[in-house]
Scaffold this active site. Structure first.
Site, PDB file in Angstrom:
ATOM      1  N   HIS A 244       0.847  -1.192   0.000  1.00 47.53           N
ATOM      2  CA  HIS A 244       0.000   0.000   0.000  1.00 47.53           C
ATOM      3  C   HIS A 244       0.886   1.246   0.000  1.00 47.53           C
ATOM      4  O   HIS A 244       2.074   1.183   0.336  1.00 47.53           O
ATOM      5  CB  HIS A 244      -0.911  -0.007   1.220  1.00 47.53           C
TER       6      HIS A 244
ATOM      7  N   GLU B  14       1.017   3.832   1.950  1.00 50.12           N
ATOM      8  CA  GLU B  14       1.577   4.173   3.259  1.00 50.12           C
ATOM      9  C   GLU B  14       2.719   3.237   3.637  1.00 50.12           C
ATOM     10  O   GLU B  14       3.756   3.673   4.153  1.00 50.12           O
ATOM     11  CB  GLU B  14       0.489   4.127   4.331  1.00 50.12           C
TER      12      GLU B  14
ATOM     13  N   CYS C 269      -6.040   2.104   5.755  1.00 52.14           N
ATOM     14  CA  CYS C 269      -6.755   0.880   6.099  1.00 52.14           C
ATOM     15  C   CYS C 269      -6.149   0.309   7.384  1.00 52.14           C
ATOM     16  O   CYS C 269      -5.106   0.784   7.853  1.00 52.14           O
ATOM     17  CB  CYS C 269      -6.647  -0.124   4.961  1.00 52.14           C
TER      18      CYS C 269
ATOM     19  N   CYS D 130      -2.406  -0.329   7.210  1.00 53.03           N
ATOM     20  CA  CYS D 130      -1.543   0.842   7.208  1.00 53.03           C
ATOM     21  C   CYS D 130      -1.552   1.571   8.546  1.00 53.03           C
ATOM     22  O   CYS D 130      -0.545   2.175   8.928  1.00 53.03           O
ATOM     23  CB  CYS D 130      -1.946   1.776   6.071  1.00 53.03           C
TER      24      CYS D 130
END
Length: 219
Positions: free
Chosen positions: A116, A118, A146, A149
């Site tokens: 992801h 992040e 999410c 993260c």
């Protein structure tokens, strides 16, 4: 058998079998269509970035220039990533007003469901500073992190996380962020994935070894 020569605008032959009917495409028409799609994509991206600039000015008046500046960069990274075939997520990590690292969603590009934006930014920042702790830093991200993260941000010891879009925006885009947040609020027995605890007698052994190691690096 003589070759069939297709002229521009002529009806092209069709290949058939029992299951499919696939018209063959004139290469010249296909090239024109691809150019048109690429141009449209560029115009669309340019319009989105222009709208983002206006949004930044408005946001700066509300939350301050520093937050607005870095959120704008995160959104820009996310939008650029879409144009490059990636997911619509971007993130930056900042320390004392200076950029440390950036990240974009690389899930499909790297075949890594944990890549992801992040997490990518956190990994890059740790490499830049040569440490696994990002204490004293702020993560700016184009969308509410999410659960994965958020957990990565906590483990990285970030001081602050600032996000733009929220989990409802992500859900509208077809992403599971909101669903996962709701999932964690439910009993694990209702989850679609089974999680089982199987505890052998030596289950604590790795932690015993860890605690016995005087030279360990705590984190």
């Amino acid at each position: 058998m003589p070759r069939m020569r297709a002229t521009r605008g002529a009806r092209l032959p069709v290949w058939r079998d029992e299951m499919t009917t696939v018209p063959l495409t004139d290469p010249a028409d296909a090239a024109d269509a691809a150019d048109a799609r690429a141009t449209a994509d560029l115009h669309s991206t340019g319009e989105l970035l222009a709208e983002s600039a206006v949004a930044v000015e408005s946001l700066a008046a509300e939350v301050g220039a520093e937050d607005a500046r870095w959120l704008a960069r995160a959104i820009e990274l996310a939008t650029e990533n879409v144009a490059n075939g990636g997911g619509p997520f971007g993130a930056v990590i900042v320390r004392e007003g200076k950029l440390v690292a950036e990240g974009q969603n690389r899930v499909t590009a790297s075949l890594d469901p944990t890549a992801h934006a992040e997490v990518s930014a956190i990994r890059a920042a740790c490499q830049v500073i040569g440490d696994f702790s990002l204490a004293g830093m702020t993560l700016y991200t184009s969308c509410e992190p999410c659960p994965l993260c958020v957990s990565a941000s906590l483990w990285a010891r970030l001081d602050r996380v600032v996000f733009a879009a929220n989990r409802d925006d992500a859900a509208r885009g077809g992403f599971d962020d909101r669903e996962f947040y709701e999932l964690f609020a439910r009993d694990r027995a209702t989850w679609p994935m089974k999680i089982d605890s199987v505890r052998p007698l030596n289950a604590p052994e790795p932690f015993d070894a860890w605690l016995a190691l005087e030279a360990r690096t705590d984190y």
